[in-house]
Motif scaffolding. Structure first.
Motif, PDB file in Angstrom:
ATOM      1  N   ALA A 178       0.808  -1.223   0.000  1.00  0.00           N
ATOM      2  CA  ALA A 178       0.000   0.000   0.000  1.00  0.00           C
ATOM      3  C   ALA A 178       0.836   1.267   0.000  1.00  0.00           C
ATOM      4  O   ALA A 178       0.285   2.364  -0.100  1.00  0.00           O
ATOM      5  N   THR A 179       2.146   1.126   0.089  1.00  0.00           N
ATOM      6  CA  THR A 179       3.024   2.295   0.148  1.00  0.00           C
ATOM      7  C   THR A 179       3.792   2.414  -1.155  1.00  0.00           C
ATOM      8  O   THR A 179       4.586   1.529  -1.498  1.00  0.00           O
TER       9      THR A 179
ATOM     10  N   LYS B  83      -1.083  10.017 -14.676  1.00  0.00           N
ATOM     11  CA  LYS B  83      -2.042   9.018 -14.216  1.00  0.00           C
ATOM     12  C   LYS B  83      -1.969   8.847 -12.705  1.00  0.00           C
ATOM     13  O   LYS B  83      -0.909   9.018 -12.098  1.00  0.00           O
ATOM     14  N   LEU B  84      -3.089   8.502 -12.122  1.00  0.00           N
ATOM     15  CA  LEU B  84      -3.123   8.174 -10.704  1.00  0.00           C
ATOM     16  C   LEU B  84      -2.495   6.801 -10.484  1.00  0.00           C
ATOM     17  O   LEU B  84      -2.558   5.927 -11.352  1.00  0.00           O
ATOM     18  N   TRP B  85      -1.899   6.623  -9.315  1.00  0.00           N
ATOM     19  CA  TRP B  85      -1.445   5.285  -8.924  1.00  0.00           C
ATOM     20  C   TRP B  85      -2.674   4.445  -8.628  1.00  0.00           C
ATOM     21  O   TRP B  85      -3.746   4.948  -8.270  1.00  0.00           O
TER      22      TRP B  85
ATOM     23  N   GLU C 170      -4.637   5.015  -5.522  1.00  0.00           N
ATOM     24  CA  GLU C 170      -5.283   6.330  -5.542  1.00  0.00           C
ATOM     25  C   GLU C 170      -6.573   6.267  -6.356  1.00  0.00           C
ATOM     26  O   GLU C 170      -7.570   6.920  -6.017  1.00  0.00           O
ATOM     27  N   ARG C 171      -6.555   5.485  -7.423  1.00  0.00           N
ATOM     28  CA  ARG C 171      -7.757   5.312  -8.238  1.00  0.00           C
ATOM     29  C   ARG C 171      -8.879   4.642  -7.437  1.00  0.00           C
ATOM     30  O   ARG C 171     -10.038   5.043  -7.521  1.00  0.00           O
ATOM     31  N   ILE C 172      -8.514   3.630  -6.708  1.00  0.00           N
ATOM     32  CA  ILE C 172      -9.514   2.920  -5.912  1.00  0.00           C
ATOM     33  C   ILE C 172     -10.150   3.851  -4.897  1.00  0.00           C
ATOM     34  O   ILE C 172     -11.370   3.851  -4.700  1.00  0.00           O
TER      35      ILE C 172
ATOM     36  N   GLU D  30      -9.887  10.855 -15.691  1.00  0.00           N
ATOM     37  CA  GLU D  30     -10.206   9.719 -14.822  1.00  0.00           C
ATOM     38  C   GLU D  30     -11.421   9.997 -13.959  1.00  0.00           C
ATOM     39  O   GLU D  30     -12.303   9.145 -13.801  1.00  0.00           O
ATOM     40  N   ALA D  31     -11.471  11.191 -13.380  1.00  0.00           N
ATOM     41  CA  ALA D  31     -12.580  11.515 -12.470  1.00  0.00           C
ATOM     42  C   ALA D  31     -13.922  11.393 -13.174  1.00  0.00           C
ATOM     43  O   ALA D  31     -14.894  10.864 -12.613  1.00  0.00           O
TER      44      ALA D  31
END
Length: 610
Positions: free
Chosen positions: A87-88, A104-106, A109-111, A320-321
Motif C-alpha cells: 500500500a506504500t 495518471k493516478l497510482w 489512488e484510483r480505488i 479519470e474523475a
C-alpha cells in the motif's frame, strides 16, 4: 503386561485386561484429570500411568511450538508488513515515476477516488513475490520465526470488494507501474477467482484497465524456461456474466493492450479517459515489426478519436474523475443481476403528469426540415436522468438510459439531423447493443420513432447496411423486454417495420405529425408512377402531374385516416407524452416485471448479450 504405547491395537493406552475392569479404568482416568487440574507437590510424588509418561514425552517434543505466541502475532506481523509494503508507493520506482509522469493516478489512488470512502476490502492482499531474509541470531529463540519479509512485489492486478454510492461491487484494477500489467507480474488465478465470484455472488464487477491486465510478455518464456499456449480462461466467465445480466463496467485509464483491451471491450459499458486512455491489439513496437508502420504514438494507434468514434468503446470522458462518475451513473440504472428488477428511485421529484406545450411545435410542418430529437427525450424523461451511450459513434441513432417516474428504462431514438435520420450500419449496431443490454438487465425500452428507412447509396452498400440492419431486426425479434413506441414523424420501409412490429401486440402511440408508408413520397411517386410521369414529360406536363399526385397522396396520408382504420391505436397530444410513457413504465414495473423475473428464474427466457 500392558501393550506397547505404539501398538495400534491399544485403545487410549489401556490394556484389554483393564477394559474388563471398569473400576480400574475410572481410577486411572481420574488420576489423569487430577494431574492436569492440580499438579502434585514435591512432598507428594504422583503415581503415573503409561499414558501420563507419554504425555510428558509429547510435551517435551513440542516445547518449541508451545513457546510461539499464542495469539499468532508473529504471522499477523508478517501479513501487516506485506500489506504495508503493497500500500506504500516507492517514489524511486521506475514504474511509479513513469505512472506519475504520464499524468495518471497510482492504482490505489484510483480505488480511493472511485469507491465510497473506506469501503474497499482487498482480496489477495499479500499475493505477489516476496524476498525473505533469515532472522539473525539475536532475533532467534522462543516465539521467533526463521525468516522475515524484506521486500514485496505485489500482484499487478488489485482486486476486492467495495461500494459505489452504497452498492456493493467487485473491483479489479491494473497496476501499470509493475511490469506494465504483464503476466509475469500477475497471478492469473487471482483474476479468474474474482470473475467466478461475480457469478457466484451476483455482484456487479468494475474493471479499471491500464496495461495488459495480466496479458502475455515474452519475458515470461525466459523466466519459466518454456513457452505456453495462451488460453484466455477469464473471458469464459466474463461471457457468462454478460448473459446473466451481472453488470460489467470498464474504464480505460491508460494503454489497454491485448487481453486488457479485450476485457474492457467485452463489458456491458465502457468509457475511456481522453487525456490518458488508448486501446490496441498490440503496441507500437509490435505493430512496427509486423506492418512496418513506424513512429506511431499510443493516440495514433488507438486513442479516443479512434475507438470512441468507431464503437469499440461506448463513451468518452475528459479524465479519470469523469470516467468514475460515468461508471457510478450507469450502475445506478442497473440491477445486481438479471434475476433482479432495476433499482427504482422513490419518490420521484418530477411529476409524472408534467406537460410540455413546446412539444406541439417541435416537429416542423415542412417535412424536409429537421429538429433536435434529444429535446424530445429530455422533455419526456425525468429531469436530469438522461444518460446517453455512444454519442460519438453510430450518429444516425441515439441510445441511452433514463428514468420515467423513477423507473429505469432504455431509450432509443433516430437522429434526423444526421443523414436525414436514415439508419446506417453503425447506427444499427448501436441500437442492437442497447436492445441486448436492456434485455439482460430487465430494462423496458421507450423509443421515439422518426425513420425514413435504412440508409441508401454506395457508402451504405459498402458498409454492409443491410447486413447490420438485419442484425438489428434479429435483436428486436429475439429480445423480450417490453417496448413502447412514440411515433413522432416518419415510419417507412423495412427499418420502420422492424422497429414497430417486433412485439405482439404492439404498444404505441403517434403524434399528429405522424407520416408513414412503404416509401416516402420523395422518390416513391417517381417509382410508383414512372410510366405516367414519363408520358406527361413528353407532353411537357410532368411537373403539373407530379404536384397533383403529391397533393393526393398527402391528403390520403393524413394520420387521422390511419386512426379511422385502426391502423394506429391512438394519436395523442405531444404535451401528454410524458404522462403516457410514465403510465406504461409504471405498469411494466408493478405488473409485468414480476412475471419476467419468474420466467428468467425458471429458464423460460434466456437473454443473451454476448
Amino acid at each position: 503386561m500392558a501393550k506397547d504405547d505404539h501398538d495400534p491395537s491399544a485403545t487410549n493406552n489401556i490394556s484389554a485386561k483393564e477394559l474388563d475392569n471398569p473400576s480400574k479404568k475410572a481410577t486411572d482416568r481420574l488420576d489423569q484429570l487430577s494431574s492436569h487440574l492440580s499438579p502434585p507437590s514435591p512432598e507428594q510424588p504422583q503415581q503415573t500411568s503409561p499414558h501420563t509418561k507419554k504425555q510428558r514425552r509429547k510435551s517435551k517434543s513440542s516445547s518449541s511450538a508451545s513457546s510461539l505466541p499464542p495469539d499468532y502475532s508473529d504471522i499477523l506481523s508478517q501479513l501487516s508488513t506485506l500489506r504495508t509494503l503493497a500500500a506504500t508507493p516507492d517514489p524511486t520506482s521506475r514504474g511509479y515515476i513513469r505512472q506519475k509522469q504520464a499524468g495518471k493516478l497510482w492504482v490505489r489512488e484510483r480505488i480511493e477516488q472511485l469507491l465510497d470512502p473506506g469501503s474497499f476490502k482487498e482480496i489477495g492482499s499479500v499475493t505477489g513475490t516476496v524476498t525473505w531474509k533469515p532472522t539473525t541470531p539475536t532475533t532467534t529463540g522462543p516465539g521467533s520465526r526463521p525468516e522475515t519479509p524484506v521486500s514485496f512485489t505485489p500482484s499487478n492486478n488489485i482486486q476486492g470488494t467495495g461500494k459505489l454510492r452504497g452498492r456493493q461491487v467487485l473491483l479489479t484494477a491494473d497496476d501499470f507501474s509493475i511490469r506494465g500489467g504483464h503476466a509475469d507480474g500477475a497471478i492469473m488465478e487471482k483474476t479468474i477467482y474474482l470473475e467466478k465470484m461475480a457469478i457466484a455472488m451476483k455482484l456487479p464487477i468494475v474493471k479499471l484497465v491500464d496495461g495488459s491486465s495480466g496479458g502475455g510478455s515474452v519475458t515470461t518464456i525466459r523466466k519459466e524456461g518454456w513457452s505456453y499456449i495462451p488460453y484466455v480462461s477469464s473471458l469464459r466467465y466474463a461471457a457468462k456474466q454478460l448473459n446473466m445480466g451481472i453488470p460489467n463496467l470498464g474504464a480505460v485509464v491508460g494503454p489497454a493492450i491485448g487481453l486488457g483491451a479485450a476485457r474492457v471491450v467485452s463489458c456491458h459499458f465502457s468509457v475511456m479517459a481522453a487525456d490518458i486512455g488508448s486501446l490496441f491489439n498490440a503496441g507500437p513496437k509490435v505493430v512496427e515489426g509486423a506492418t512496418f508502420e513506424e513512429g506511431l504514438s499510443f493516440n495514433d494507434l488507438g486513442g479516443p478519436l479512434m475507438h470512441c468514434t468507431n464503437g469499440t468503446i461506448d463513451n468518452l470522458a475528459a479524465n479519470e474523475a469523469e470516467c468514475y462518475e460515468q461508471l457510478r451513473t450507469v450502475l445506478g440504472y442497473l440491477p445486481n443481476s438479471g434475476s433482479d428488477a432495476p433499482p427504482v428511485i422513490s419518490p420521484c421529484e418530477d411529476p409524472e403528469d408534467r406537460e410540455d406545450l413546446a412539444l406541439r411545435t417541435i416537429i416542423p410542418r415542412r417535412k424536409a426540415r429537421m429538429y433536435n430529437p434529444r429535446v424530445i427525450i429530455t422533455s419526456v424523461v425525468d429531469k436530469g436522468s438522461w444518460f446517453e451511450i455512444g454519442a460519438l459513434w453510430g450518429k444516425t441513432a441515439i441510445s441511452g438510459l433514463a428514468r420515467l417516474g423513477g423507473r429505469p428504462v432504455g431509450i432509443i431514438s433516430l437522429n434526423c439531423e444526421v443523414n436525414g435520420g436514415a439508419l446506417d450500419a453503425a447506427g444499427s449496431q448501436k441500437l442492437t447493443r442497447l436492445l441486448k443490454l436492456c434485455d439482460v438487465m430487465n430494462l423496458p425500452v421507450v423509443q421515439f420513432v422518426d425513420i425514413p428507412g435504412y440508409a441508401i447509396g454506395t457508402i451504405a452498400e459498402r458498409t454492409a447496411t443491410m447486413r447490420w440492419g438485419v442484425e438489428l431486426a434479429k435483436a428486436y425479434y429475439s429480445t423480450t423486454t417490453p417496448i413502447f413506441s412514440v411515433i413522432t414523424r416518419r415510419v417507412f420501409g423495412v427499418a420502420g417495420g422492424v422497429m414497430l412490429g417486433a412485439r405482439d401486440p404492439v404498444m404505441q402511440v403517434a403524434w399528429p405529425s405522424g407520416n408513414w408508408g412503404s416509401l416516402p413520397l420523395d422518390g416513391g411517386i417517381e417509382v410508383g408512377h414512372r410510366h405516367e410521369l414519363r408520358e406527361a414529360e413528353k407532353a411537357g406536363k410532368k411537373a403539373e402531374l407530379y404536384k397533383e399526385l403529391e397533393e393526393e397522396y398527402t391528403r390520403l396520408m393524413n394520420p387521422v385516416r390511419t386512426a379511422n382504420a385502426f391502423g394506429i391505436e391512438e394519436i395523442i397530444d405531444p404535451k401528454d407524452t410524458r404522462a403516457v410513457c410514465c403510465a406504461w413504465a409504471r405498469h411494466v414495473y408493478e405488473v409485468l416485471m414480476k412475471d419476467r423475473l419468474v420466467d428468467r428464474a425458471c429458464g423460460k427466457i434466456q437473454p443473451s448479450f454476448s
